[in-house]
Design a protein around this motif. Sequence first.
Motif, short mmCIF file in Angstrom:
data_model
loop_
_atom_site.label_atom_id
_atom_site.label_comp_id
_atom_site.label_asym_id
_atom_site.label_seq_id
_atom_site.Cartn_x
_atom_site.Cartn_y
_atom_site.Cartn_z
N GLN B 9 25.81 52.14 -3.07
CA GLN B 9 24.39 52.21 -2.73
C GLN B 9 23.71 52.09 -3.94
O GLN B 9 24.05 52.69 -4.88
N ASN B 11 20.66 53.16 -4.14
CA ASN B 11 20.16 54.64 -4.29
C ASN B 11 20.87 55.86 -4.48
O ASN B 11 20.38 56.91 -4.17
N PRO B 79 13.51 44.21 1.19
CA PRO B 79 14.01 45.25 0.56
C PRO B 79 15.43 45.29 0.31
O PRO B 79 16.02 45.09 1.47
N VAL B 80 15.80 45.86 -0.74
CA VAL B 80 17.14 45.85 -0.91
C VAL B 80 17.95 47.19 -1.40
O VAL B 80 17.36 47.77 -2.08
N HIS B 81 18.90 47.44 -0.43
CA HIS B 81 19.54 48.74 -0.88
C HIS B 81 20.79 48.87 -1.51
O HIS B 81 20.94 49.84 -1.91
N THR B 82 21.64 47.80 -1.41
CA THR B 82 23.03 47.91 -1.84
C THR B 82 23.03 47.03 -3.22
O THR B 82 22.21 46.02 -3.22
N GLN B 102 11.94 54.60 -7.17
CA GLN B 102 11.96 54.08 -5.69
C GLN B 102 13.28 54.01 -5.22
O GLN B 102 14.37 53.59 -5.75
N GLN B 103 13.59 54.46 -3.86
CA GLN B 103 14.99 54.27 -3.21
C GLN B 103 15.36 52.82 -3.23
O GLN B 103 16.57 52.60 -2.94
N GLU B 104 14.47 52.01 -3.14
CA GLU B 104 14.87 50.53 -2.63
C GLU B 104 14.28 49.62 -3.76
O GLU B 104 13.31 49.97 -4.41
N TYR B 106 13.16 45.31 -4.52
CA TYR B 106 12.61 44.24 -3.73
C TYR B 106 13.11 43.07 -4.33
O TYR B 106 13.00 42.78 -5.55
#
Lengths: 390, 495
Positions: B9, B11, B79-82, B102-104, B106
Amino acid sequence: MKQRTRISLLAVSLALMTSGCWDRREINDVGFALATAIDLSEDQQFEATVQVAVPTALSPVSKQGGSGNNGQSVMSIHASGGTIDQLRARIQKQLSRRLNTSHRRLIVFGEDMARHGLEDVMDELSRSPANRLRTFIVVAKGMRGAEFLDTHYPIEAYPSEAIRELEKMGFGAETTLREFFIAATLPGSEPYVSTYTLEKDHNPVFQLQGIGVFKDMKLVGTLDRQEAQGFLMLLGKLKVGEVTVRIPSSPQDDITVQVKKVKSKPNVILQNGNQPQVSYQLDVVGEVSENTTVLDLMNPKYIAELDQAVSAGIQKQAQAALKKLQSYKSDALGIGTAIYRQEPVIFDQFADQWPQLFAKQQVGIEVNVQVRQIGMLGPQLRLRDKEVKK
Amino acid sequence: MPRKHRRRQLNENALNSQSLDELKQIFGESTDLLIRPFPGGHVVYLRTQIDQVRLEETVLERIRHGFQLDRISSAYVLPVHTFAQATQEVLDGSALLVVDGQQEAYAVRINLTEHRAIEEPSTESVIRGPRSGFTEELDLNLYLVRKRMRTPSLRVEEQIIGEITRTRVALLYEEGIVEPNLLREVRSRLQTIKIDGVLESNYIEELIQDSPFSMFPTIQNTERPDVVAGALLEGRVALLVDGTPFALVMPLTFWGALQASEDYYSHYTIATAIRWIRFTFLFISLLFPSIYVAITTFHQEMLPTNLLLSVAAAREGSPFPALVEALLMEVTFEALREAGVRLPKPVGQAVSIVGALVIGQAAVEAGIISAPMVIVVAITGIASFTIPRYNFGYAMRLLRFPIIILAGSLGLFGIVVGLMLLLIHLCGLRSFGIPYLAPLAPLSLSGLKDVLVRVPHWMMRSRPRQVGKRNLQRMPAGQRPAPPTPHAEGGGEAE
């Protein structure tokens, strides 16, 4: 499974390799016979002369080669022997290529040979698959067939082609091997072939002489040109012919009519239960090709006279042909066949004596001529109007 | 390498310079990976994949004073998470905005869209018909198809095939026409593909076709969007592969391989006549040299005498048997063809000149090859190019050789044996469950209207039964044009 595939692959490849090309004959290892002449020698042996094509001389493409064959388009090979197969073997021994008769277009029999009888030679011709049934058969009248093949005939690539083309023009009998065999085996008919001579006055060239009729595979006689025409009309086979007649309105001068179309139909009627009566109905369409009279042929009256006269002329020719055939006791017209086809049971009763009966058979010939065209003008062009008889 | 990071991940702990290091590590020391700081974060992008101008205008300009999502004016912001997602986005030409804290992240797609212009397809040219052909760009190709079928029921399913190349492959079908079984089959075959790379659609073709050992194509390839659209309308399925102008269309039948797109764009009488010329020349391209060899070496009695004597005269000086001559010339012709395709364009002319000499006049005049053989090879050569599907022509050209050998060893019998084997093979072939020789074998009379003839469009009221049986009707009856009847007032319908 895998083993099976392997074995079958092996079998296929072995079959291909071991069998090889067992029948393979390259086209330039084959000698193509174009014509054969068969004669009877003085010691009653068969003599054959085979004309083999020399391809380089025949082709329009490779003329520049000039490979020392002197432009000769054919090569003749001669042999004699007791049977046709012996002849074949002996000819093969003189020929550097394998003899192939599948393109032979002509077989010429010398008159002696034809009179001697063709039964001995015809077996090979019908048995071997290499023979083409469309080969034309002719008889060299009063001479040896070999002489024929040695004739130079410059307009055709090879001399035998000339005879073939002449046959195909429709003056002659157009007898092929196939028709010969059919006529020889049908009940109540006999084969007939064209006969040729060499016109020797000037350059020797072939000339259609007439028709030779056979009986029991032996040549028994010939019909001359007029009789041949009548004969071919009775058969309905005539493609080109002419009749020259005089008509009552101008009894001194000739009118020539070209025969354009002939339809012939034999009629068989039984009389008294088992007496077949045969009559021919000839329908002829003609066209005036020459008019030396002063008549204006535009007048239908003259055409009616002409129809009459031509009918009579054709009737005469046909009667003459029939009479000649009857004198030979050879039913080349196939009258017996016509009877057989209509009344097979009755014909079978006298099939054995048919040649004798044929000689005495009454045959009616009815001719119906229609002159349909007179050419581009009625009277002759040179005549003044008042000279023309309208 | 990248796989290792796929499940990580982004984040894991709040985004920071640590995750940037991680990204750097994923790309190794690639010099085109750039990380540019901006107030409050970093932009990560591949210099070679993005459009510099757009980067400046739609991203950098807007975040000069700090990142704000609603200021980014790109159409594609994700938005991108991984890490996996992030990597892929960067590779596809996005600028990845990693914002501190930030958690994600872009991804802003500003990829470089360099592609060649839409040109006329070089392998399937027509006299009448659309001139546009596919390019190497998948999106552009999809545009070309969509433009022809402006309906929501045209479905596009995209997937990535190839572990390393990660090639985009789009599956196209027309919902409501396509046979669900066919679709399921295509999908499942695509799913089984595991390959490192797909550089051309043939990679996929060979991995999903029915009979991998057969020379006959069971999947059609085409450069033409109109051919794809036509196939979709019949209920067939198309695959567009990124990076190649050749789309795949399936299923394909023997007869389909002999239909050209222009058949439908020209008058049906002409189309039918030309189709028959194609059928004839198909056989010529397969058999003509074999028949020549068989007849001249085994069955001389079959030729007319005058022709025979001409051939005999021409063959008189030639040193080789007809079989060897035929093989020699056919191989030479194929070599010339191959050289013509492969050679750089400026030397192409040299090949054609020398080639014409080699298999032409010079060989004949030198007495090495006979003239009829040159004619045979020339006609065969022309014949093989009348087949509209190029790869189908390959099969014919290749099969010519075994049949020549059969003809040279067994004569006409050999040819018949060869044809029988071929027929058995063709009867056994299937393309996605559809018999290869359909609709002739198994016979479907209504299907023949587009096989032996090309009936006018107003008669082609139903789709081919084999693929379109779910929704057979193409158009209602009674559309044959006719002059208006004088009596009918409301415009009576013609019979």
